[in-house]
Design an enzyme around this catalytic site. Sequence first.
Site, short mmCIF file in Angstrom:
data_model
loop_
_atom_site.label_atom_id
_atom_site.label_comp_id
_atom_site.label_asym_id
_atom_site.label_seq_id
_atom_site.Cartn_x
_atom_site.Cartn_y
_atom_site.Cartn_z
N LYS A 183 0.80 -1.22 0.00
CA LYS A 183 0.00 0.00 0.00
C LYS A 183 0.83 1.27 0.00
O LYS A 183 1.79 1.40 0.77
CB LYS A 183 -0.91 0.03 1.23
CG LYS A 183 -1.96 -1.09 1.28
CD LYS A 183 -2.81 -0.96 2.53
CE LYS A 183 -3.88 -2.03 2.60
NZ LYS A 183 -4.70 -1.90 3.82
N GLY B 254 9.73 -6.35 9.29
CA GLY B 254 8.67 -7.02 8.55
C GLY B 254 9.16 -7.89 7.42
O GLY B 254 10.14 -8.63 7.54
#
Length: 402
Positions: A196, A349
């Site tokens: 995103k 991440g």
Amino acid sequence: MRSLEDLDIAGKRVFVRADLNVPLEAGRITDATRIDATLPTIRYVLEHGGLPIVASHLGRPQGRPAPELSLRPVADYLRRALGVPVELAPDCIGEAVERLVAGARPGQVVVLENLRFHPGEENDDPSFAERLAHLADVYVDDAFGAAHRAHASTAGMARFFRDKAAGFLLRREVEFLQRLLAAPEQPFVTVLGGAKVSDKIGVLENLLGRVQSFCIGGAMAYTFLRAQGKPVGRSRVEADKIDLAAQTLARAGARGVRVLLPVDHLAAERAAAGATTRVVGADDFPAELLGVDIGPRTVDAFAREIAAARTALWNGPMGIFEIDAFGEGTMAIARALARSNGTTVVGGGDSVAALARAGLADAVTHVSTGGGASLEFLEGRELPGLAALEDTAPARCAEAPR
């Protein structure tokens, strides 16, 4: 913000807020990176005569006990890694925990049970924070991965301590990330990927005055390409962020910052293993296909940009790297960073997972343990966990005044 080395901890109970949120399968730890990263802090407390009281969350138990999310496997791992007695408390607060801590001595480690077994942790409940604070004389935060959360153990309880400091892991994280914001060696390139635009737009905006170039891949690239009027087939696009992407590109151009977007793609009919793929150009993307990775010409362009940089930051995969056939672009970025002669920083991440999969975790300058925390730090936002360490005026703890 003081460091652990600035505190006198001999003979004291030292609350160590660590990030031990490790992946488990059938009760077994599958990746102990986060535990290993905080071992130097725990060892220092032991070696300097303190009693480490180690606390962490694990998973998302929704404020109630969940046996499958117990910190028992973590306590067992610490026992083997440290070679000292390690006791897992039956809870993180309460009389039984207080008795256990009172009976423990320096040279031992007490691990509190999962903080998120209580709703007061995520709610930053003052009463819960005070009960945690009652267990210790000194507070040390080594959980950078949770520093962006205003929770009881990362922010609320710190106000009850005069003696509080950053652990070695948290201090290292802040030093490296602050260097990217304050004085990065030039040229500075940032490689961004992931799903995103909305997840990374804050980083893009805050780094505009600091970097020479951005390399943008992953699904977020398709929103930028759409903003340029490029065809993207059935690739994921944030329709409500197209105007924002166009504005960001315009601001980058006005500042003389180059933005490299994919010039070719690996495309497929579906985002699934076994799907037929082919490389397509950025100007002739078939309407029936979707992008699953950056293409070879884009890989070369991004790799050249990284090779020319003296500072490189990477956050986010270039494609759906969990599927091997769609992972070459992401692996290529990992290899390019490993070959760099400059300072290389990899955000938390998926980027860290990709780096580990490539076997290159030790080939970069710094690997962040905090995905969300590192992003918010690079956006220039205040992190509650760090702000709590800077406050030097302790509140009064009703049960055990500091």
